[in-house]
Design a protein around this motif. Structure first.
Motif, PDB file in Angstrom:
ATOM      1  N   UNK A   1       0.832  -1.205   0.000  1.00 46.86           N
ATOM      2  CA  UNK A   1       0.000   0.000   0.000  1.00 46.86           C
ATOM      3  C   UNK A   1       0.870   1.260   0.000  1.00 46.86           C
ATOM      4  N   UNK A   2       1.949   1.253   0.795  1.00 44.08           N
ATOM      5  CA  UNK A   2       2.848   2.409   0.840  1.00 44.08           C
ATOM      6  C   UNK A   2       3.481   2.649  -0.530  1.00 44.08           C
ATOM      7  N   UNK A   3       3.905   1.579  -1.174  1.00 45.04           N
ATOM      8  CA  UNK A   3       4.535   1.715  -2.487  1.00 45.04           C
ATOM      9  C   UNK A   3       3.551   2.277  -3.500  1.00 45.04           C
ATOM     10  N   UNK A   4       2.300   1.848  -3.429  1.00 39.39           N
ATOM     11  CA  UNK A   4       1.276   2.369  -4.336  1.00 39.39           C
ATOM     12  C   UNK A   4       1.103   3.880  -4.127  1.00 39.39           C
ATOM     13  N   UNK A   5       1.035   4.333  -2.885  1.00 36.35           N
ATOM     14  CA  UNK A   5       0.910   5.768  -2.608  1.00 36.35           C
ATOM     15  C   UNK A   5       2.145   6.506  -3.110  1.00 36.35           C
ATOM     16  N   UNK A   6       3.314   5.926  -2.881  1.00 40.86           N
ATOM     17  CA  UNK A   6       4.556   6.526  -3.384  1.00 40.86           C
ATOM     18  C   UNK A   6       4.486   6.739  -4.888  1.00 40.86           C
ATOM     19  N   UNK A   7       4.038   5.720  -5.619  1.00 43.17           N
ATOM     20  CA  UNK A   7       3.974   5.820  -7.074  1.00 43.17           C
ATOM     21  C   UNK A   7       2.998   6.908  -7.521  1.00 43.17           C
ATOM     22  N   UNK A   8       1.864   7.025  -6.829  1.00 42.45           N
ATOM     23  CA  UNK A   8       0.896   8.061  -7.198  1.00 42.45           C
ATOM     24  C   UNK A   8       1.459   9.452  -6.914  1.00 42.45           C
ATOM     25  N   UNK A   9       2.172   9.593  -5.808  1.00 43.18           N
ATOM     26  CA  UNK A   9       2.788  10.887  -5.490  1.00 43.18           C
ATOM     27  C   UNK A   9       3.833  11.256  -6.536  1.00 43.18           C
ATOM     28  N   UNK A  10       4.617  10.286  -6.960  1.00 49.51           N
ATOM     29  CA  UNK A  10       5.623  10.550  -7.994  1.00 49.51           C
ATOM     30  C   UNK A  10       4.965  10.981  -9.298  1.00 49.51           C
ATOM     31  N   UNK A  11       3.842  10.354  -9.647  1.00 53.10           N
ATOM     32  CA  UNK A  11       3.156  10.691 -10.890  1.00 53.10           C
ATOM     33  C   UNK A  11       2.479  12.058 -10.846  1.00 53.10           C
ATOM     34  N   UNK A  12       2.270  12.589  -9.653  1.00 52.72           N
ATOM     35  CA  UNK A  12       1.649  13.912  -9.549  1.00 52.72           C
ATOM     36  C   UNK A  12       2.590  15.022  -9.988  1.00 52.72           C
ATOM     37  N   UNK A  13       3.892  14.729 -10.068  1.00 55.13           N
ATOM     38  CA  UNK A  13       4.885  15.673 -10.580  1.00 55.13           C
ATOM     39  C   UNK A  13       4.864  16.991  -9.810  1.00 55.13           C
ATOM     40  N   UNK A  14       4.920  16.888  -8.475  1.00 55.11           N
ATOM     41  CA  UNK A  14       4.855  18.080  -7.626  1.00 55.11           C
ATOM     42  C   UNK A  14       6.205  18.459  -7.035  1.00 55.11           C
ATOM     43  N   UNK A  15       7.207  17.612  -7.235  1.00 53.34           N
ATOM     44  CA  UNK A  15       8.517  17.876  -6.660  1.00 53.34           C
ATOM     45  C   UNK A  15       9.098  16.594  -6.088  1.00 53.34           C
ATOM     46  N   UNK A  16      10.222  16.695  -5.390  1.00 51.24           N
ATOM     47  CA  UNK A  16      10.855  15.504  -4.808  1.00 51.24           C
ATOM     48  C   UNK A  16       9.897  14.779  -3.854  1.00 51.24           C
ATOM     49  N   UNK A  17       9.913  13.450  -3.901  1.00 48.90           N
ATOM     50  CA  UNK A  17       9.030  12.628  -3.078  1.00 48.90           C
ATOM     51  C   UNK A  17       9.873  11.722  -2.186  1.00 48.90           C
ATOM     52  N   UNK A  18       9.518  11.649  -0.916  1.00 48.83           N
ATOM     53  CA  UNK A  18      10.185  10.734   0.013  1.00 48.83           C
ATOM     54  C   UNK A  18       9.142  10.167   0.963  1.00 48.83           C
ATOM     55  N   UNK A  19       9.411   8.987   1.481  1.00 49.88           N
ATOM     56  CA  UNK A  19       8.535   8.344   2.456  1.00 49.88           C
ATOM     57  C   UNK A  19       9.164   8.503   3.834  1.00 49.88           C
ATOM     58  N   UNK A  20       8.441   9.150   4.737  1.00 51.64           N
ATOM     59  CA  UNK A  20       8.891   9.297   6.121  1.00 51.64           C
ATOM     60  C   UNK A  20       8.318   8.148   6.934  1.00 51.64           C
ATOM     61  N   UNK A  21       9.178   7.413   7.621  1.00 53.58           N
ATOM     62  CA  UNK A  21       8.705   6.254   8.372  1.00 53.58           C
ATOM     63  C   UNK A  21       9.629   5.995   9.558  1.00 53.58           C
ATOM     64  N   UNK A  22       9.164   5.126  10.457  1.00 51.30           N
ATOM     65  CA  UNK A  22      10.001   4.754  11.602  1.00 51.30           C
ATOM     66  C   UNK A  22      10.194   3.243  11.666  1.00 51.30           C
ATOM     67  N   UNK A  23       9.964   2.587  10.536  1.00 49.01           N
ATOM     68  CA  UNK A  23      10.026   1.131  10.478  1.00 49.01           C
ATOM     69  C   UNK A  23      10.947   0.731   9.330  1.00 49.01           C
ATOM     70  N   UNK A  24      11.991  -0.049   9.650  1.00 49.11           N
ATOM     71  CA  UNK A  24      12.971  -0.424   8.627  1.00 49.11           C
ATOM     72  C   UNK A  24      12.339  -1.270   7.528  1.00 49.11           C
ATOM     73  N   UNK A  25      11.341  -2.083   7.850  1.00 49.27           N
ATOM     74  CA  UNK A  25      10.701  -2.907   6.835  1.00 49.27           C
ATOM     75  C   UNK A  25      10.023  -2.043   5.777  1.00 49.27           C
ATOM     76  N   UNK A  26       9.376  -0.950   6.232  1.00 47.26           N
ATOM     77  CA  UNK A  26       8.755  -0.026   5.285  1.00 47.26           C
ATOM     78  C   UNK A  26       9.825   0.666   4.451  1.00 47.26           C
ATOM     79  N   UNK A  27      10.875   1.134   5.112  1.00 43.51           N
ATOM     80  CA  UNK A  27      11.949   1.814   4.387  1.00 43.51           C
ATOM     81  C   UNK A  27      12.564   0.901   3.335  1.00 43.51           C
TER      82      UNK A  27
END
Length: 215
Positions: A1-27
């Motif tokens: 689910x996180x990766x899907x949101x990441x991909x949609x954010x990247x496609x919005x072309x709004x600027x640099x995208x990063x995922x903020x998290x506190x879990x190494x598995x997510x990172x």
């Protein structure tokens, strides 16, 4: 689910995208899919607190004056809906931009997981937020609008927000945006046509999976 949101954010072309998290598995999952992840503290009380730490880590020189927080529970969000959160910031008095969509399914009008935005037109094509609630509001005839938890913060507003203590209504409703309203910060809202469901319950997850399979 996180990766899907990441991909949609990247496609919005709004600027640099990063995922903020506190879990190494997510990172690790983010980086395995070519994304950028930044590890943050584990003690944040809201998503915006986490985003502020990430912004300082990624942009210590404050080169960007707007920070967009796309929460990870909206896997079906469309890129144009993400961009719509920026639109209210064209008004200088607006501290935070966000989005909402009309609730068209009567099953969700009284569902507390569908957060209702109570707003009034701002005269410039968007709406000024008066309140957010898990109850069915406002009363009377007329449409109800679901708030979608995406926030475009002016950098100065984000810095101010995280210095505020959690507010009484925020704690009561479990809605972080009420902290900003209680502090007198202005939130304006764009209306979007799509209905990107939040994933808050196991039932939501199954609905999201079913909808994703039809894309």
């Amino acid at each position: 689910m996180i990766v899907r949101v990441l991909e949609q954010a990247q496609q919005s072309d709004i600027g640099p995208v990063a995922v903020a998290c506190d879990d190494k598995e997510i990172a690790d999952a983010v980086m395995d899919h070519g994304g950028r992840a930044v590890m943050t503290r584990t003690d944040h009380v809201s998503g915006s607190d986490r985003i502020q730490e990430a912004a300082d880590l990624l942009d210590p020189e404050n080169r960007f004056d707007v920070i967009l927080n796309v929460q990870g529970d909206v896997p079906l969000i469309e890129p144009n809906a993400i961009r719509a959160a920026f639109v209210p910031l064209a008004i200088p008095d607006v501290s935070i931009g966000t989005i909402m969509t009309e609730i068209t399914d009567p099953r969700f009008r009284q569902d507390p997981s569908f957060v209702k935005a109570v707003t009034t037109p701002n005269g410039q094509g968007q709406h000024k937020a008066l309140y957010f609630t898990r109850t069915t509001a406002p009363g009377g005839d007329g449409p109800l609008f679901q708030h979608v938890g995406i926030y475009a913060y002016r950098r100065t507003a984000l810095d101010r927000f995280v210095k505020l203590a959690p507010s009484p209504l925020e704690l009561r409703e479990k809605l972080e945006q009420l902290r900003a309203l209680e502090a007198g910060m202005r939130i304006d809202v764009s209306v979007i046509d799509s209905a990107p469901m939040d994933v808050n319950t196991p039932e939501d997850l199954e609905r999201a999976r079913a909808a994703y399979q039809t894309l």
